[in-house]
Design an enzyme around this catalytic site. Structure first.
Site, PDB file in Angstrom:
ATOM      1  N   GLU A  72      48.681  11.774  33.611  1.00 24.38           N
ATOM      2  CA  GLU A  72      48.021  10.499  33.842  1.00 24.38           C
ATOM      3  C   GLU A  72      48.319  10.058  35.264  1.00 24.38           C
ATOM      4  OE1 GLU A  72      48.849   7.524  30.847  1.00 24.38           O
ATOM      5  OE2 GLU A  72      49.399   9.155  29.496  1.00 24.38           O
TER       6      GLU A  72
ATOM      7  N   ARG B 132      55.206  15.688  19.836  1.00 23.33           N
ATOM      8  CA  ARG B 132      55.820  15.321  21.108  1.00 23.33           C
ATOM      9  C   ARG B 132      57.331  15.408  20.989  1.00 23.33           C
ATOM     10  NH1 ARG B 132      53.617  10.198  21.628  1.00 23.33           N
ATOM     11  NH2 ARG B 132      53.679  10.663  23.843  1.00 23.33           N
TER      12      ARG B 132
ATOM     13  N   LYS C  73      56.309   5.100  27.869  1.00 22.38           N
ATOM     14  CA  LYS C  73      56.170   4.654  29.241  1.00 22.38           C
ATOM     15  C   LYS C  73      56.327   3.145  29.343  1.00 22.38           C
ATOM     16  CE  LYS C  73      52.556   6.171  30.985  1.00 22.38           C
ATOM     17  NZ  LYS C  73      51.200   6.376  31.411  1.00 22.38           N
TER      18      LYS C  73
END
Length: 539
Positions: free
Chosen positions: A35, A243, A253
């Site tokens: 990202e 994950r 995040k």
RNA sequence: UGACUCAUGGUGUAAAGGUAGCACUACAGAUUUUGAUUCUGUCUGUUAAGGUUCGAAUCCUUAUGAGUCAACCA
């Protein structure tokens, strides 16, 4: 060819089966889409290793979709292309769907659309605009693109299945109007595709064979496939894996950002952060991180990896590559009473016994040296191997010494050890015949250089900070950083840093990395990970 | 309380109907001029209940537990 599929993870099995079936001519193309906002963390590192590792193993390639650094793999040769933008192609895909009667422009507001969406157990209500003609939809969509509507006034929706139990299939939004300039294309576009209508289409445009993402996109896969089927474009395949979760830290995040914004840590590259930048500054090596990524494995079940496994993988690499030096973190002065005053003797020491041809360096020895406070005890517990009053120990790469007297402060703590050295016990040419139980590290006083040490510990006090009641920040470890000023280092340490060596083992203590932000006049070292310590553990 | 997904020692991950293995951790021992490294050994496991089968971690059913999904975020 009947090679057993021993020990393959489920994605490798899929890939190998595809190769066996000559799917896509046996071609393998993965992708890693960092990202553009936020920073990469160790979970991304796992994904990078997976995607690049797969490509490497099966003779394929990996596309790095956005221009960004690739700090873990460092080898840029596998990067096939950096994405230019696909806005026009994706727009054309949308037009194709409209022409096929499979997409429509909706005038409803976000709130109205949400209200009509139904619930998982009850179907959606059709928008009154669902049955617009193809011509009208085409014209409206063009007007959207031309900037004739305000943000939020219209969206383009796919006509899929309003009764689907999968909420993503209830006429998902494909395009919305946004007048915010794009960081690369500027103001060329004012309509932007949603994730579901961008990611899969980009995969397809690039000919990605295996598009690997995390579990939360499982519910998106039917839509991913629907777009591909109805567009009749290259059939990339989405595969989801679990994950990475690490205990005693957070990975989201949003939460990492909070720590940064509230100055609870020094920044994204704080060595306590699970970010790649932080871990590198902590001294974790790329190879160590790769060891870790392969060791944790790939599967679909939710996991919580123990921090000790990460530490093991880091030590595994550091043991092989780090330069050994001696640094006394909490000095205790030792005077060698029978060694000539003002004499300095230079003694050789291996730079790294674990590495061939890593050479040696010299260290000074004199009548005044420092040893570690914890290496001397007046009243030792059983099985204490180090120095005691009247006891002996070897100084690493130097002589055996015997403690004959001790000076104390007014509080009764030892301030100085008076020792006798055994001249014929010199390291490598010992004829003394003495046997001592251990070897301790030391630093000569007059040549010692002062360095500062950052000692890091786990960031949180609980294994799963996210899953606690209340604010996760309440569980920050107040002792995650402690600073030691003016530790005593042998002079070689500075020469080594000056020649570009960064990773060290401070003998018997820990692995340290030179902090690049510090200057050479006052060097700072960050503790990467401690050596295993079976002694203090047993106490 | 709908859909999708998952469930193997303390942790992670293998075993594609046929010996439950590997790594980490923990513990014990050997070697060691780092109480490190290296080496050896020990402990601990198929969520539960049924079914199919000569044989099930694996296939089927049900239960239980966990994760994800109702942004014009990704």
């Amino acid at each position: 060819m009947a090679e057993e599929n021993k020990g393959l993870n489920f994605i490798e099995e899929i890939v190998e089966e595809d190769i066996r079936n000559n799917k896509h001519g046996g071609r393998i193309l993965t992708r890693f889409p960092p990202e553009p906002n936020g920073y990469l963390h160790i979970g991304h590192a796992k994904s990078i290793c997976l995607n690049f590792g797969l490509a490497q193993k099966y003779g394929g390639k990996t596309n790095l979709r956005f221009d960004d650094t690739n700090p873990v793999t460092e080898e840029v040769e596998y990067i096939d292309s950096i994405k230019d933008d696909y806005f026009q192609q994706i727009y054309d895909f949308a037009v194709k769907l409209i022409k096929a009667g499979k997409a429509y422009v909706d005038d409803l507001t976000a709130e109205e659309i949400a209200n009509l969406k139904g619930t998982p157990t009850s179907p959606a209500t059709p928008s009154p605009y669902r049955d617009r003609s193809v011509a009208e939809n085409l014209s409206l969509f063009e007007d959207m693109k031309a900037g004739k509507f305000k943000e939020g006034e219209k969206v383009l929706r796919a006509k899929v299945d309003l009764a689907s139990p999968n909420m993503h299939m209830r006429d998902p939004i494909m395009y919305r109007i946004l007048f915010t300039p794009h960081h690369r294309t500027g103001k060329v576009w004012c309509i932007y595709p949603m994730y579901d209508f961008a990611h899969g289409q980009s995969d397809s445009i690039e000919g990605i064979t295996h598009s690997i993402c995390t579990l939360e996109f499982e519910n998106h896969r039917p839509l991913y496939n629907w777009y591909i089927d109805n567009l009749e474009i290259f059939p990339s395949r989405q595969i989801e894996f679990a994950r990475l979760n690490l205990n005693y830290t957070v990975m989201s995040k949003r939460k990492l950002l909070q720590l940064v914004k509230e100055n609870l840590i020094s920044g994204w590259d704080d060595p306590r952060m699970p970010t790649i930048r932080g871990m590198r500054r902590r001294g974790y090596t790329a190879q160590g991180l790769r060891n870790f990524a392969t060791t944790v494995g790939i599967a679909k079940r939710n996991n919580l990896i123990e921090f000790s496994l990460l530490e093991h993988c880091i030590r595994e690499d550091l043991n092989k590559v780090s330069t050994r030096t001696m640094v006394v973190t909490e000095p205790l002065l030792v005077e060698i009473v029978n060694y000539p005053k003002d004499q300095i003797e230079w003694l050789p020491m291996d730079n790294n016994p674990e590495m061939e041809n890593s050479g040696r360096h010299d260290l000074p020895f004199s009548s005044q040296i420092f040893i570690e406070q914890e290496d001397y005890m007046d009243d030792p517990p059983p099985k204490f191997f180090r120095l005691t009053k009247g006891g002996m120990a070897r100084l690493r790469s130097a002589y055996i010494i015997e403690c004959i007297d001790v000076e104390y402060s007014s509080e009764g703590t030892p301030t100085k050890l008076l020792c006798r050295y055994i001249p014929e016990s010199k390291s490598g040419q010992d004829t003394s015949g003495l046997k001592v139980k251990t070897t301790i590290h030391w630093v000569e006083m007059s040549q010692a250089i002062d360095v500062d040490l950052n000692l890091y510990d786990r960031l949180f006090t609980v294994e799963e900070p996210d899953k606690q009641e209340g604010d996760f920040k309440a569980y920050l470890n107040p002792n995650s950083l402690s600073v030691i000023k003016n530790a005593k280092a042998e002079p070689f340490l500075k020469q080594a840093v000056e020649t570009g060596i960064t990773h060290f083992q401070f003998l018997r203590k820990a692995y340290y990395v030179h902090d690049a932000n510090s200057n050479l006049d006052k060097m700072v070292f960050n503790r990467t990970v401690e050596l295993k310590d079976n002694w203090s553990k047993g106490k």
